[in-house]
Design a protein around this motif. Structure first.
Motif, PDB file in Angstrom:
ATOM      1  N   HIS A 227       7.520   6.288 -10.099  1.00  0.00           N
ATOM      2  CA  HIS A 227       7.970   4.900 -10.212  1.00  0.00           C
ATOM      3  C   HIS A 227       9.031   4.824 -11.296  1.00  0.00           C
TER       4      HIS A 227
ATOM      5  N   ASP B  65       9.541  -1.608 -12.205  1.00  0.00           N
ATOM      6  CA  ASP B  65       8.506  -2.306 -11.430  1.00  0.00           C
ATOM      7  C   ASP B  65       8.999  -2.647 -10.029  1.00  0.00           C
ATOM      8  N   ARG B  66      10.287  -2.374  -9.747  1.00  0.00           N
ATOM      9  CA  ARG B  66      10.831  -2.671  -8.408  1.00  0.00           C
ATOM     10  C   ARG B  66      11.280  -1.433  -7.635  1.00  0.00           C
TER      11      ARG B  66
ATOM     12  N   LYS C  25      10.403  -2.316  -4.080  1.00  0.00           N
ATOM     13  CA  LYS C  25       9.122  -2.981  -3.807  1.00  0.00           C
ATOM     14  C   LYS C  25       9.434  -4.465  -3.736  1.00  0.00           C
ATOM     15  N   VAL C  26       9.104  -5.047  -2.636  1.00  0.00           N
ATOM     16  CA  VAL C  26       9.321  -6.482  -2.494  1.00  0.00           C
ATOM     17  C   VAL C  26       7.965  -7.152  -2.663  1.00  0.00           C
ATOM     18  N   ALA C  27       7.831  -8.009  -3.668  1.00  0.00           N
ATOM     19  CA  ALA C  27       6.549  -8.685  -3.893  1.00  0.00           C
ATOM     20  C   ALA C  27       6.177  -9.438  -2.629  1.00  0.00           C
ATOM     21  N   GLY C  28       5.009  -9.129  -2.097  1.00  0.00           N
ATOM     22  CA  GLY C  28       4.572  -9.805  -0.882  1.00  0.00           C
ATOM     23  C   GLY C  28       5.199  -9.254   0.390  1.00  0.00           C
ATOM     24  N   GLY C  29       6.091  -8.248   0.247  1.00  0.00           N
ATOM     25  CA  GLY C  29       6.713  -7.639   1.437  1.00  0.00           C
ATOM     26  C   GLY C  29       5.639  -6.918   2.235  1.00  0.00           C
TER      27      GLY C  29
ATOM     28  N   THR D   9       6.556  -2.835   1.918  1.00  0.00           N
ATOM     29  CA  THR D   9       6.827  -2.235   0.596  1.00  0.00           C
ATOM     30  C   THR D   9       5.745  -2.562  -0.423  1.00  0.00           C
ATOM     31  N   SER D  10       5.107  -3.729  -0.317  1.00  0.00           N
ATOM     32  CA  SER D  10       4.074  -4.053  -1.311  1.00  0.00           C
ATOM     33  C   SER D  10       2.867  -3.121  -1.154  1.00  0.00           C
TER      34      SER D  10
ATOM     35  N   ALA E 119       4.130   0.672  -2.117  1.00  0.00           N
ATOM     36  CA  ALA E 119       4.282   0.847  -3.562  1.00  0.00           C
ATOM     37  C   ALA E 119       3.037   1.451  -4.208  1.00  0.00           C
ATOM     38  N   ASP E 120       1.891   1.362  -3.531  1.00  0.00           N
ATOM     39  CA  ASP E 120       0.643   1.891  -4.105  1.00  0.00           C
ATOM     40  C   ASP E 120       0.279   3.264  -3.553  1.00  0.00           C
TER      41      ASP E 120
END
Ligand code: A2P
Length: 257
Positions: free
Chosen positions: A14, A17-18, A70-74, A77-78, A81-82
């Motif tokens: 990472h 955060d994006r 990473k798109v929050a709520g995407g 990608t959300s 990201a994990d």
């Protein structure tokens, strides 16, 4: 027959955060050209969810690299990201794309113009020996909002300097790496479109202005940037290329992110 293979995650890093990068295994039957993209995704609630991703590793590599936002709520990608080492991802069997060496006619210089994660296909191409065999000079430029977002590109170029296949080309000075920001101070600052228009970009590296006789260009990144560069190249007499009719510039139409 499924349109994808299941691959195993072998590396995750990472950056902010994006932004993150990850690698996967590569099916032995999977063939692609450096610079192409592929559908990539996960099984979510028992259903495959895939999006187009540029492959950031070169065609000769045993693994596949990807670079993602990473798109929050995407939806994809959300969750992506994990991902962790050993997780499974789905990789489509049909790579496609226009940012390939065969879509351009021979020239002296190759410009790779990126914003943000648009650097991914160029991460593939700068590690492909064919790039340096076809062009005397390769200019990779990436513009991001913040300095931290440039780190992937810096790491990429540093690692490529030691690469067994192409490191010698970089050590001989064949690659110029231009990294610029638009919303934080940095050595190089401002939108590339503006740095090109006012000539400061060329002055910074002692390069002549874009010329369709000698220069070839690939564009990947924000839609607004691609549209502006497309017009700039057309105005200067560059002709758009494709694999069936190679030209002087190409841009990625399917890029999002
Ligand atoms: P800016 O900060 O001035 O908008 P984004 O994060 O929105 O995808 O943008 C990535 C980078 O692309 C940012 O540095 C942004 O600059 C730049 N950019 C956006 N639109 C254009 C454009 N039309 N021409 C050149 N650069 C652009």
């Amino acid at each position: 027959m499924a349109a994808y293979t299941e691959e195993t995650v072998t590396f995750v890093k990472h950056y902010t955060d994006r932004l993150f990068t990850f690698s996967t295994t590569r099916d032995r039957g999977f063939r692609f050209r450096s610079g192409e993209f592929v559908m990539l995704g996960l099984m979510i609630d028992g259903k495959p969810l895939l999006r187009a991703y540029s492959i950031a590793s070169p065609e000769w590599d045993e693994k596949l690299d990807f670079y993602s936002i990473k798109v929050a709520g995407g939806p994809l990608t959300s969750v992506l990201a994990d991902i962790k080492l050993g997780d499974k991802v789905l990789v489509g069997k049909k790579p496609v794309g226009t940012l390939v060496l065969d879509a351009l006619t021979p020239g002296k210089r190759l410009y790779m113009l990126a914003t943000g994660t648009g650097i991914a296909p160029f991460a593939s191409l700068i590690r492909d020996p064919n790039t340096y065999e076809r062009y005397e000079q390769v200019i990779l430029t990436q513009t991001c909002r913040q300095v931290a977002e440039l780190q992937y590109g810096y790491d990429l170029v540093r690692d490529t300097l030691d690469d067994l296949l192409v490191g010698e080309y970089l050590r001989a000075g064949q690659l110029i790496h231009d990294a610029a920001t638009t919303r934080e101070p940095h050595t190089h600052a401002g939108r590339l479109t503006e740095r090109v228009a006012d000539g400061s970009f060329f002055k910074d590296y002692g390069l002549p202005e874009f010329n369709p006789e000698t220069d070839r260009a690939m564009i990947c990144g924000s839609l607004a940037m691609s549209v502006e560069f497309k017009k700039m190249f057309e105005d200067r007499g560059f002709i758009e290329g494709s694999v069936s009719a190679p030209g002087q510039y190409v841009y990625e139409k399917s890029f999002v992110g």
